[in-house]
Scaffold this motif. Structure first.
Motif, mmCIF file in Angstrom:
data_model
loop_
_atom_site.group_PDB
_atom_site.id
_atom_site.type_symbol
_atom_site.label_atom_id
_atom_site.label_comp_id
_atom_site.label_asym_id
_atom_site.label_seq_id
_atom_site.Cartn_x
_atom_site.Cartn_y
_atom_site.Cartn_z
ATOM 1 N N PHE A 2 0.820 -1.215 0.000
ATOM 2 C CA PHE A 2 0.000 0.000 0.000
ATOM 3 C C PHE A 2 0.850 1.259 0.000
ATOM 4 O O PHE A 2 0.398 2.323 -0.449
ATOM 5 C CB PHE A 2 -0.906 0.021 1.244
ATOM 6 N N ASN A 3 2.089 1.177 0.524
ATOM 7 C CA ASN A 3 2.771 2.414 0.909
ATOM 8 C C ASN A 3 3.539 3.106 -0.208
ATOM 9 O O ASN A 3 3.991 4.225 -0.024
ATOM 10 C CB ASN A 3 3.689 2.166 2.110
ATOM 11 N N TYR A 4 3.711 2.446 -1.352
ATOM 12 C CA TYR A 4 4.420 3.097 -2.455
ATOM 13 C C TYR A 4 3.743 2.775 -3.775
ATOM 14 O O TYR A 4 3.755 1.630 -4.225
ATOM 15 C CB TYR A 4 5.880 2.636 -2.514
ATOM 16 N N THR A 5 3.202 3.791 -4.409
ATOM 17 C CA THR A 5 2.665 3.627 -5.758
ATOM 18 C C THR A 5 3.791 3.273 -6.724
ATOM 19 O O THR A 5 3.611 2.471 -7.646
ATOM 20 C CB THR A 5 1.978 4.930 -6.207
ATOM 21 N N SER A 6 4.961 3.851 -6.495
ATOM 22 C CA SER A 6 6.105 3.603 -7.376
ATOM 23 C C SER A 6 6.561 2.152 -7.307
ATOM 24 O O SER A 6 6.823 1.523 -8.339
ATOM 25 C CB SER A 6 7.257 4.527 -6.989
ATOM 26 N N ILE A 7 6.661 1.612 -6.106
ATOM 27 C CA ILE A 7 7.099 0.229 -5.961
ATOM 28 C C ILE A 7 6.061 -0.718 -6.539
ATOM 29 O O ILE A 7 6.397 -1.747 -7.147
ATOM 30 C CB ILE A 7 7.398 -0.087 -4.485
ATOM 31 N N ALA A 8 4.784 -0.375 -6.388
ATOM 32 C CA ALA A 8 3.731 -1.202 -6.982
ATOM 33 C C ALA A 8 3.922 -1.300 -8.494
ATOM 34 O O ALA A 8 3.872 -2.388 -9.078
ATOM 35 C CB ALA A 8 2.358 -0.616 -6.647
ATOM 36 N N GLY A 9 4.140 -0.150 -9.144
ATOM 37 C CA GLY A 9 4.371 -0.163 -10.586
ATOM 38 C C GLY A 9 5.636 -0.911 -10.961
ATOM 39 O O GLY A 9 5.680 -1.638 -11.955
ATOM 40 N N ASN A 10 6.668 -0.758 -10.147
ATOM 41 C CA ASN A 10 7.926 -1.456 -10.410
ATOM 42 C C ASN A 10 7.766 -2.968 -10.294
ATOM 43 O O ASN A 10 8.307 -3.725 -11.100
ATOM 44 C CB ASN A 10 8.993 -0.973 -9.424
ATOM 45 N N LEU A 11 7.016 -3.433 -9.297
ATOM 46 C CA LEU A 11 6.831 -4.869 -9.105
ATOM 47 C C LEU A 11 6.160 -5.509 -10.314
ATOM 48 O O LEU A 11 6.495 -6.631 -10.713
ATOM 49 C CB LEU A 11 5.978 -5.134 -7.858
ATOM 50 N N ALA A 12 5.216 -4.797 -10.907
ATOM 51 C CA ALA A 12 4.480 -5.352 -12.045
ATOM 52 C C ALA A 12 5.234 -5.205 -13.358
ATOM 53 O O ALA A 12 5.241 -6.132 -14.187
ATOM 54 C CB ALA A 12 3.112 -4.677 -12.156
ATOM 55 N N TYR A 13 5.895 -4.065 -13.561
ATOM 56 C CA TYR A 13 6.388 -3.758 -14.906
ATOM 57 C C TYR A 13 7.880 -4.003 -15.130
ATOM 58 O O TYR A 13 8.308 -4.070 -16.279
ATOM 59 C CB TYR A 13 6.004 -2.322 -15.271
ATOM 60 N N THR A 14 8.667 -4.159 -14.087
ATOM 61 C CA THR A 14 10.069 -4.530 -14.319
ATOM 62 C C THR A 14 10.181 -5.940 -14.887
ATOM 63 O O THR A 14 10.911 -6.163 -15.865
ATOM 64 C CB THR A 14 10.898 -4.380 -13.037
ATOM 65 N N PRO A 15 9.474 -6.949 -14.333
ATOM 66 C CA PRO A 15 9.499 -8.262 -14.997
ATOM 67 C C PRO A 15 8.975 -8.206 -16.427
ATOM 68 O O PRO A 15 9.499 -8.882 -17.315
ATOM 69 C CB PRO A 15 8.594 -9.124 -14.098
ATOM 70 N N ALA A 16 7.942 -7.374 -16.658
ATOM 71 C CA ALA A 16 7.391 -7.259 -18.008
ATOM 72 C C ALA A 16 8.424 -6.690 -18.978
ATOM 73 O O ALA A 16 8.538 -7.139 -20.121
ATOM 74 C CB ALA A 16 6.138 -6.380 -17.993
ATOM 75 N N LEU A 17 9.191 -5.708 -18.552
ATOM 76 C CA LEU A 17 10.237 -5.133 -19.394
ATOM 77 C C LEU A 17 11.223 -6.196 -19.869
ATOM 78 O O LEU A 17 11.730 -6.143 -20.991
ATOM 79 C CB LEU A 17 10.980 -4.041 -18.617
ATOM 80 N N MET A 18 11.446 -7.199 -19.026
ATOM 81 C CA MET A 18 12.421 -8.233 -19.345
ATOM 82 C C MET A 18 11.836 -9.404 -20.125
ATOM 83 O O MET A 18 12.493 -10.435 -20.299
ATOM 84 C CB MET A 18 13.069 -8.749 -18.047
ATOM 85 N N GLY A 19 10.600 -9.260 -20.595
ATOM 86 C CA GLY A 19 10.016 -10.290 -21.445
ATOM 87 C C GLY A 19 9.070 -11.241 -20.739
ATOM 88 O O GLY A 19 8.740 -12.299 -21.280
ATOM 89 N N ASN A 20 8.620 -10.868 -19.549
ATOM 90 C CA ASN A 20 7.714 -11.720 -18.785
ATOM 91 C C ASN A 20 6.284 -11.209 -18.856
ATOM 92 O O ASN A 20 6.033 -10.034 -19.137
ATOM 93 C CB ASN A 20 8.156 -11.774 -17.321
ATOM 94 N N ALA A 21 5.334 -12.104 -18.565
ATOM 95 C CA ALA A 21 3.930 -11.726 -18.417
ATOM 96 C C ALA A 21 3.575 -11.808 -16.938
ATOM 97 O O ALA A 21 4.059 -12.685 -16.215
ATOM 98 C CB ALA A 21 3.032 -12.642 -19.239
#
Length: 624
Positions: free
Chosen positions: A241-260
């Motif tokens: 809950f405490n970081y909108t930035s970390i939430a986005g990072n958790l979802a989209y850093t793996p995606a950047l590397m070719g993951n779903a």
């Protein structure tokens, strides 16, 4: 500041960049379009011809996003006010999104404003097991296509996303973070800036990784390539809950590397996370690559850990939950198609240690901010202060209590508010229990605060408590609230206390305050094992992407250091390809005493003449 890699990663980067420069000049001479210039020189070679196309990139400087000031009458302040009014005047329906399809169900759940619990800002539903399984199926299918997308295309999407979040979605996300997560204006803006940094800087780190190639000592005979692949299956991202930035990072850093990815946002951050999802989708992230799946935690964790296609779990939260997830994966390890990668960051017992040589004014100011900003709910918040007896009564106690007493605690939207309410009822009751324990503990002395209220919101006043027993749980456990424990040590026991700290405080972050350089060097040695991010004469909060990569080991997390290139490596499964240009047809080694009869048989069978006189291996003689 330029992006830097670990020594082992950059070993061959210089040669890679020289090749890139040559290939770029060659591409320009052929009038090729810009996108073609990012590929390896192997594309243009005639002899030998390489069949593997790899991407190489120019290095880019890293620049962190600038924070806006929101001065009275400024354009940004007026735009933020408008967004705050928009969110307050409606209840946003937030869907479940699977493969691009928005599913609203009954929207029976509501996200409240922590400091005004009667006001709702969003309605949403939890995905059931059937929907989660459907999302997993969509993600595993999308991953196969997404992994074939070039790195250049992905980088372009992330750059567009960073620009959208920094402009079009900026005030929307800041407003939703202030209202839904109870952050003050400054804290919400810092969160937004960090989110932009993740989206803009991670692709720069990816450039670094793409530029690496294995050693190629004999380019005329063979060529070695490394290809960055995603993980087969799906990644489950469970955000806090405490970081909108970390939430986005958790979802989209793996995606950047070719993951779903299946992204389970926190119930207390649904609205801001939904806006991030919208921005990324508008930037061009394909449907199904990231699926937005609000869910009850137990249902979600059970569904993802029971699926054989689980490739990884990306988590930020409490140590207890990370242990549970690890246990669930371990119990089903024989059922998976991969060894799932678990990446987790948890809070620790973060502390400030003040040396007798410290500047008391600096130590006090930094401690107040680190302990009480965002109501002490940051994973890096300071909840323990160690002060020498020589400074406590004379230089630190009075100013520390005086400043703390003046902190204004109220609605997050008030510009003079230092911090607002706790995130939810569960957090309030946990802190209420701590305060009750302190009041009843003879080894604790309440210096200020110790009061709380849940009438309009979940408020806890800034609390400072003097503790005597370092083995008390208050001195060992993360409190995640506006409670600061103070331990006054005798100056002559300095190093004995520091040794004790290494036993009881496993910190995500910590700070040393001193002007004695010899002590600072010694303290860095002593706290090497139990602290992930160590600061000198600065607060233990406020780490920046690319500047202070974030994370710690032991029971505070898996320490991949988000905000660094190493973090991206956890989400790739590289493939190495060796391409030989000289045929290898001989089965004998030079040390073998092979008769001419056998060599003649080989010549008659293969039609090839051999020369084994000067080589460690047999090669064709005059192959032309």
């Amino acid at each position: 500041m330029m992006s830097k890699m670990a020594h082992g990663i950059v070993l061959n980067k210089r040669s890679a960049l020289l090749r890139l420069e040559a290939s770029t000049k060659l591409a320009l001479s052929f009038n090729l379009p810009a996108y073609a210039r990012c590929f390896s020189i192997s594309t243009f070679r005639k002899c030998p011809v390489e069949n593997i196309i790899t991407e190489h990139f120019n290095m880019l400087p890293i620049q962190n996003e600038r924070m806006l000031q929101y001065k009275a009458g400024s354009d940004e302040r007026n735009q933020l006010k408008a967004e705050l009014k928009t969110i307050l005047n409606k209840i946003e329906p937030v869907p479940i999104v699977i493969n691009g399809k928005e599913i609203f169900k009954k929207c029976e759940l509501a996200q409240i404003i922590p400091y005004n619990i009667e006001h709702f800002i969003a309605r949403y539903s939890h995905a059931n097991r059937e929907l989660i399984d459907r999302a997993i199926s969509s993600a595993t299918q999308a991953q196969q296509k997404w992994d074939k997308t070039t790195l250049r295309e992905r980088m372009a999407i992330w750059e567009k996303a960073a620009n959208l979040i920094a402009t079009k979605y900026r005030f929307k996300i800041v407003a939703a973070t202030m209202l839904g997560q109870g952050k003050t204006l400054c804290q919400a803006e810092m969160d937004l800036v960090e989110l932009v940094d993740f989206m803009r800087i991670n692709p720069i780190f990816l450039r670094d990784l793409a530029n690496y190639e294995p050693v190629n000592g004999q380019p005329e005979s063979c060529r070695n390539h490394m290809v960055l692949r995603g993980l087969s299956g799906f990644v489950a991202a469970i955000s806090p809950f405490n970081y909108t930035s970390i939430a986005g990072n958790l979802a989209y850093t793996p995606a950047l590397m070719g993951n779903a990815v299946l992204w389970k946002p926190s119930d207390s951050a649904v609205l801001s996370n939904w806006y991030v999802f919208q921005a990324m989708r508008e930037a061009g992230v394909p449907e199904g690559v990231v699926n937005f799946v609000p869910a009850e935690p137990t249902v979600f964790s059970t569904a993802v850990t029971c699926n054989p296609d689980l490739a990884g779990i990306h988590f930020t939260g409490t140590s207890a939950v990370l242990k549970l997830l690890w246990k669930m994966v371990g119990q089903r390890i024989d059922t998976y198609k991969n060894y799932p990668r678990l990446v987790g960051d948890c809070g620790g017992k973060n502390f400030h240690f003040v040396h007798p040589s410290a500047n008391p004014e600096v130590a006090v100011a930094c401690t107040v901010r680190a302990a009480f900003e965002y109501a002490g709910q940051k994973c890096s918040s300071c909840s323990m202060l160690y002060v020498p007896e020589s400074l406590w009564k004379t230089k630190i106690e009075k100013p520390l209590l005086k400043i703390t007493k003046r902190l204004f605690v109220s609605d997050a939207t008030y510009c003079d508010c230092f911090y607002s309410a706790l995130i939810d009822r569960k957090a309030y009751h946990r802190l209420f229990t701590y305060l009750k324990y302190i009041h009843n503990n003879s080894e604790c002395k309440m210096l200020i605060g110790g009061t709380c209220s849940k009438g309009r919101g979940y408020y806890v006043d800034p609390t400072i408590v003097l503790v005597e027993n370092l083995d008390d749980f208050l001195c060992k456990e993360e409190l995640l609230g506006p409670i600061l424990c103070v331990y006054v040590y005798q100056d002559e026991n300095l190093y004995r206390i520091m040794d004790k700290i290494t036993e009881v405080n496993h910190a995500l972050t910590a700070s040393i305050f001193a002007q004695d350089n010899q002590f600072i060097r010694k303290a860095c040695e002593i706290f090497k094992s139990n602290v992930g991010n160590l600061n000198i004469n600065d607060k233990c909060t406020g780490l920046m992407v690319g500047q202070q990569p974030f994370g710690a080991g032991q029971l505070t997390g898996s320490n991949e250091k988000l905000g660094s290139p190493q973090y991206l490596l956890r989400w790739t499964s590289p493939q190495v390809i060796k391409e030989s240009f000289v045929p290898h047809v001989n089965v004998y080694y030079p040390y073998m005493e092979i008769s001419d009869n056998i060599l003649n048989i080989n010549r008659e069978t293969t039609g090839v003449d051999y020369d084994n006189s000067d080589s460690d291996d047999y090669h064709l003689k005059n192959p032309e």
